[in-house]
Design a protein around this motif. Structure first.
Motif, short mmCIF file in Angstrom:
data_model
loop_
_atom_site.label_atom_id
_atom_site.label_comp_id
_atom_site.label_asym_id
_atom_site.label_seq_id
_atom_site.Cartn_x
_atom_site.Cartn_y
_atom_site.Cartn_z
N LYS A 121 0.81 -1.22 0.00
CA LYS A 121 0.00 0.00 0.00
C LYS A 121 0.84 1.26 0.00
O LYS A 121 0.57 2.21 -0.77
CB LYS A 121 -0.94 -0.01 1.21
CG LYS A 121 -1.87 1.19 1.26
CD LYS A 121 -2.79 1.13 2.46
CE LYS A 121 -3.70 2.35 2.51
NZ LYS A 121 -4.61 2.32 3.69
N HIS A 122 1.89 1.31 0.84
CA HIS A 122 2.67 2.54 0.94
C HIS A 122 3.40 2.84 -0.36
O HIS A 122 3.49 4.00 -0.79
CB HIS A 122 3.65 2.46 2.11
CG HIS A 122 4.79 1.50 1.90
ND1 HIS A 122 4.63 0.14 2.02
CD2 HIS A 122 6.09 1.71 1.59
CE1 HIS A 122 5.78 -0.46 1.79
NE2 HIS A 122 6.69 0.47 1.53
N ASN A 182 0.78 4.07 -3.03
CA ASN A 182 0.42 5.47 -2.87
C ASN A 182 1.54 6.39 -3.37
O ASN A 182 1.29 7.40 -4.03
CB ASN A 182 0.12 5.77 -1.40
CG ASN A 182 -1.13 5.07 -0.91
OD1 ASN A 182 -1.97 4.66 -1.70
ND2 ASN A 182 -1.26 4.91 0.40
#
Length: 508
Positions: A299-300, A303
């Motif tokens: 996820k990081h 993003n």
């Protein structure tokens, strides 16, 4: 400079439709008589440049008695004054457009930049930083000079794409190499000082373009100097950090030892990211390669990838939107180009201090917002104020340049080593898309002059707000992996290194 002279290779020169069809019925007509009979005039009384009266099969007396009324776009190409220096438009593009029948479609606009493929993001993780730089430099010089010899537009486009890909390979690879060799405190200085060379190139370009009006000679003058780089091949090292992530520990040791001997320092080397003793450097697990999918699995990283891609797109859109419009601000094109190049130098230098004082996230967001706001303000300035428009555009170019430089440093620090070049490559690809779209957006000025600047301004404003969602990287060391097991880089104090070295000498 290899990709920039295009603006000066296709200068605006007076032209009109080729109406030689009337010579079949009036071979003794003077040039002025021919133009009066076959070309309509605009509101200012000048001949239309891209419209003509439709050809008819009448005799000359009927044409002169009744005149021609129906108009159409140029169907047989254009005629340019023979006194004008040869340009890409008159020697290559005009033949291509005429052959393809594009004259029937509309005005011969300044052609959009060809697509610039980003290949280094795929090769770098496999063959390293140094080979890609050398290959890219060679291709840029070879095909850049080759462009000066092209006879056809298709060949020109193919060569231009290779040059564009080479430029992207050089800029991204140098970014990765500098980021992985330089420590946290000195990293912005190293990266952005190298960016100052772009600004110097822009200013030199203004002088070259002013003095060399022949587009072929201009292309040679802008491309051939790159071959001088090969004289410094031996000074270019491979990234020791990249070698470690690939499990090539012995090669990493040799690279660090060479750096130590050149700098006349022991270990840890001052200013280097790899602050550990090479004799104690051992991978705890087998080296792992990164892929494009790794950027979207976590996820990081997902993003970071999406927001930074948008940031590079916005940077490129406003940067090229302003740069490609140097002829549309009402002042001399060479003077405007010189001003745009001159403003880049302080912009990149100021960016060094901005990143140190305010951090990466705030600098990126605020600079994008300011560059967008300048473009939006321009939309409200009347056309009869060229000086005001040029000043605002120059301020916008200043902030856009600083924002672009920030993006390079920021992206290199956000992505881990094993996917750094892949991540930066995707961001750069996003920027290239914006570079392709920018000249197309300019065509919307046919409907209203404010539309292009409104788009160039609104996109960076929106993306600037998104940048506040990114993490701050000021003062943080580089990550090497995406979170999975990776080679562990052990820190060994300098005193340990000196003691170890002394012990080795005593054994001998």
């Amino acid at each position: 400079m290899a990709f920039t002279p295009f603006l000066f290779m296709v200068p605006h020169v007076p032209h009109h439709c080729d109406t030689s069809w009337i010579r079949a019925v009036g071979p003794n007509l003077t040039e002025e008589e021919q133009l009066n009979l076959t070309l309509p005039r605009d509101a200012e009384g000048s001949y239309e440049q891209c419209s003509m009266y439709s050809p008819v099969d009448w005799d000359l007396d009927s044409i002169m008695a009744y005149g021609l009324n129906a108009t159409e776009k140029c169907s047989s190409g254009w005629v340019y004054p023979s006194a004008e220096p040869p340009s890409l438009l008159t020697e290559v593009c005009n033949r291509f457009l005429t052959h393809r029948g594009w004259g029937r479609e509309g005005t011969p606009k300044r052609l959009p930049s060809p697509a610039i493929p980003t290949v280094s993001s795929f090769f770098l993780p496999r063959i390293g930083r140094r080979p890609v730089i050398l290959i890219s430099v060679f291709l840029q010089g070879l095909f850049g000079v080759g462009i000066a010899l092209v006879p056809h537009f298709y060949v020109y486009m193919a060569f231009r794409c290779v040059v564009g890909a080479s430029v992207s390979g050089i800029t991204m690879t140098i970014l990765a190499l500098a980021t992985e060799w330089i420590g946290v405190s000195s990293r912005p200085k190293a990266v952005l000082t190298s960016h100052c060379c772009f600004a110097v190139g822009q200013m030199i370009l203004a002088g070259l373009s002013y003095g060399i009006r022949n587009w072929r000679l201009l292309e040679i003058a802008g491309s051939a100097p790159i071959f001088a780089f090969f004289f410094s091949i031996q000074l270019l090292p491979e990234s020791a950090r990249w070698l470690v992530t690939k499990g090539r520990i012995e090669e990493a040791k040799k690279a660090l030892q060479k750096a130590a001997s050149v700098n006349k320092h022991g270990f840890p080397l001052p200013g280097l990211t790899l602050a550990f003793c090479i004799l104690k450097l051992k991978p705890e697990t087998q080296a792992k390669s990164g892929s494009t999918l790794d950027l979207f699995r976590k996820k990081h990283l997902r993003n970071v990838t999406l927001i930074m891609s948008c940031a590079w797109f916005a940077d490129s859109l406003v940067y090229y939107g302003l740069s490609l419009n140097v002829t549309g601000f009402g002042l001399d094109v060479y003077l405007t180009q010189l001003a745009f190049g001159a403003v880049e130098l302080p912009a990149r230098l100021c960016c060094i201090f901005l990143l140190q004082w305010f951090g990466r996230k705030k600098s990126q967001a605020v600079l994008l917002l300011l560059s967008g706001l300048m473009c939006l303000v321009i939309t409200g300035i009347p056309e009869d104020q060229p000086v005001v428009i040029t000043v605002l555009a120059t301020i916008g170019k200043f902030t856009a340049t600083a924002s672009f430089s920030t993006s390079y440093v920021y992206a290199a620090e956000l992505f881990p080593t094993i996917v750094r070049q892949t991540g930066v490559g995707l961001c750069s690809m996003s920027a290239r898309v914006a570079g392709i779209v920018a000249p197309l957006i300019r065509l919307l000025s046919e409907y209203h002059r404010a539309i292009p600047m409104a788009i160039f301004g609104s996109v960076p404003v929106v993306v600037g707000l998104l940048c506040f969602l990114l993490p701050e990287t000021r003062g943080a060391d580089l990550a090497d992996d995406t979170g999975a097991a990776a080679p562990e880089l052990r820190w060994v104090p300098a005193t340990h290194w000196k003691t170890h070295r002394q012990g080795n000498r005593e054994k001998k």
